[in-house]
Design an enzyme around this catalytic site. Structure first.
Site, PDB file in Angstrom:
ATOM      1  N   ARG A  29       0.847  -1.309  -0.109  1.00  0.00           N
ATOM      2  CA  ARG A  29       0.085  -0.049   0.037  1.00  0.00           C
ATOM      3  C   ARG A  29       0.949   1.374  -0.101  1.00  0.00           C
ATOM      4  O   ARG A  29       1.898   1.482   0.669  1.00  0.00           O
ATOM      5  CB  ARG A  29      -0.891   0.194   1.319  1.00  0.00           C
ATOM      6  CG  ARG A  29      -2.111  -1.094   1.254  1.00  0.00           C
ATOM      7  CD  ARG A  29      -3.147  -0.874   1.968  1.00  0.00           C
ATOM      8  NE  ARG A  29      -3.609  -2.176   2.296  1.00  0.00           N
ATOM      9  CZ  ARG A  29      -4.506  -2.696   1.392  1.00  0.00           C
ATOM     10  NH1 ARG A  29      -4.911  -1.924   0.334  1.00  0.00           N
ATOM     11  NH2 ARG A  29      -5.020  -3.835   1.445  1.00  0.00           N
ATOM     12  N   HIS A 100       7.584   1.543 -10.568  1.00  0.00           N
ATOM     13  CA  HIS A 100       6.604   1.154  -9.581  1.00  0.00           C
ATOM     14  C   HIS A 100       5.161   1.765 -10.574  1.00  0.00           C
ATOM     15  O   HIS A 100       5.156   2.550 -10.760  1.00  0.00           O
ATOM     16  CB  HIS A 100       6.642   1.808  -8.249  1.00  0.00           C
ATOM     17  CG  HIS A 100       6.739   3.215  -8.164  1.00  0.00           C
ATOM     18  ND1 HIS A 100       8.021   3.915  -8.474  1.00  0.00           N
ATOM     19  CD2 HIS A 100       5.723   4.162  -8.044  1.00  0.00           C
ATOM     20  CE1 HIS A 100       7.981   5.093  -8.298  1.00  0.00           C
ATOM     21  NE2 HIS A 100       6.594   5.486  -8.151  1.00  0.00           N
TER      22      HIS A 100
HETATM   23  P1  AMP Z   1       6.137   8.579  -7.536  1.00  0.00           P
HETATM   24  O1  AMP Z   1       5.917   9.864  -7.088  1.00  0.00           O
HETATM   25  O2  AMP Z   1       5.372   8.041  -8.724  1.00  0.00           O
HETATM   26  O3  AMP Z   1       7.444   8.293  -7.658  1.00  0.00           O
HETATM   27  O4  AMP Z   1       5.629   7.730  -6.492  1.00  0.00           O
HETATM   28  C1  AMP Z   1       6.297   7.359  -5.153  1.00  0.00           C
HETATM   29  C2  AMP Z   1       5.078   6.893  -4.136  1.00  0.00           C
HETATM   30  O5  AMP Z   1       5.744   6.187  -3.095  1.00  0.00           O
HETATM   31  C3  AMP Z   1       4.455   8.021  -3.601  1.00  0.00           C
HETATM   32  O6  AMP Z   1       2.988   7.848  -3.745  1.00  0.00           O
HETATM   33  C4  AMP Z   1       4.676   7.890  -2.284  1.00  0.00           C
HETATM   34  O7  AMP Z   1       3.689   8.106  -1.302  1.00  0.00           O
HETATM   35  C5  AMP Z   1       5.107   6.482  -1.963  1.00  0.00           C
HETATM   36  N1  AMP Z   1       5.724   5.962  -0.740  1.00  0.00           N
HETATM   37  C6  AMP Z   1       6.995   7.008  -0.200  1.00  0.00           C
HETATM   38  N2  AMP Z   1       7.312   6.145   0.874  1.00  0.00           N
HETATM   39  C7  AMP Z   1       6.628   5.070   0.988  1.00  0.00           C
HETATM   40  C8  AMP Z   1       6.682   4.221   1.889  1.00  0.00           C
HETATM   41  N3  AMP Z   1       7.534   4.042   3.102  1.00  0.00           N
HETATM   42  N4  AMP Z   1       5.832   3.013   1.725  1.00  0.00           N
HETATM   43  C9  AMP Z   1       4.756   3.214   0.853  1.00  0.00           C
HETATM   44  N5  AMP Z   1       4.622   4.053   0.062  1.00  0.00           N
HETATM   45  C10 AMP Z   1       5.586   4.926   0.014  1.00  0.00           C
END
Ligand code: AMP
Length: 115
Positions: A29, A100
Site C-alpha cells: 500500500r 513502480h
Molecule cells: P512516485 O511519485 O510515482 O515516484 O511515487 C512514489 C510513491 O511512493 C508516492 O506515492 C509515495 O506516497 C510512496 N511512498 C513513499 N514512501 C513510501 C513507503 N515507505 N511506503 C509506501 N509508499 C511510499
C-alpha cells in the site's frame, strides 16, 4: 544497505503493508493514498523507470502488469475499474527511481487520483 526506498521494502529492511507477492514482484500500500485503493507494484529487480524496464525485460514488465491486475481483483476493484500509472521523470512527479505501478481504484477516479 539497499539503494532505494523500494529496495529496502523488498529486502524487508523497512516495513510496508504488503498485499501480494510473486517470485518477481511485490505489491504494497502507498503510504500516502490518493484513492481508497492505492497500491504500488514493483519488480524485485531495479530499473529506474518503465521505459528502462520495457527495453530490458518485457517479461518482467508483464509480471508487474499481471500483479497489478491481481491486486485489483484482491481489492475488489477489477470489475468497476481502476487506473494503472507509471510516473516517469521529473515532470510526472516521479520521486522514487525504482519503477513502480500505482494501482488506484475504489470509486470514481478524478484527476487527483493520478498516483
Ligand atoms: P512516485 O511519485 O510515482 O515516484 O511515487 C512514489 C510513491 O511512493 C508516492 O506515492 C509515495 O506516497 C510512496 N511512498 C513513499 N514512501 C513510501 C513507503 N515507505 N511506503 C509506501 N509508499 C511510499
Amino acid at each position: 544497505m539497499s539503494e532505494t526506498l523500494f529496495e529496502q521494502i523488498i529486502a524487508r529492511e523497512i516495513p510496508a503493508d504488503i498485499v501480494y507477492e510473486t517470485d518477481t514482484t511485490l505489491a504494497f500500500r502507498d503510504i500516502n493514498p490518493r484513492a481508497s485503493t492505492h497500491v504500488l507494484v514493483v519488480p524485485k529487480t531495479r530499473y529506474r523507470n518503465v521505459a528502462e524496464l520495457a527495453a530490458a525485460d518485457a517479461g518482467l514488465l508483464a509480471d508487474v502488469l499481471n500483479t497489478a491486475a491481481k491486486v485489483a481483483e484482491l481489492e475488489g476493484v477489477a470489475d468497476k475499474g481502476y487506473r494503472v500509472v507509471f510516473n516517469t521523470g521529473e515532470d510526472a512527479g516521479q520521486t522514487v527511481f525504482h519503477v513502480h505501478a500505482h494501482v488506484l481504484g475504489g470509486g470514481p477516479l478524478g484527476p487527483e487520483a493520478r498516483g
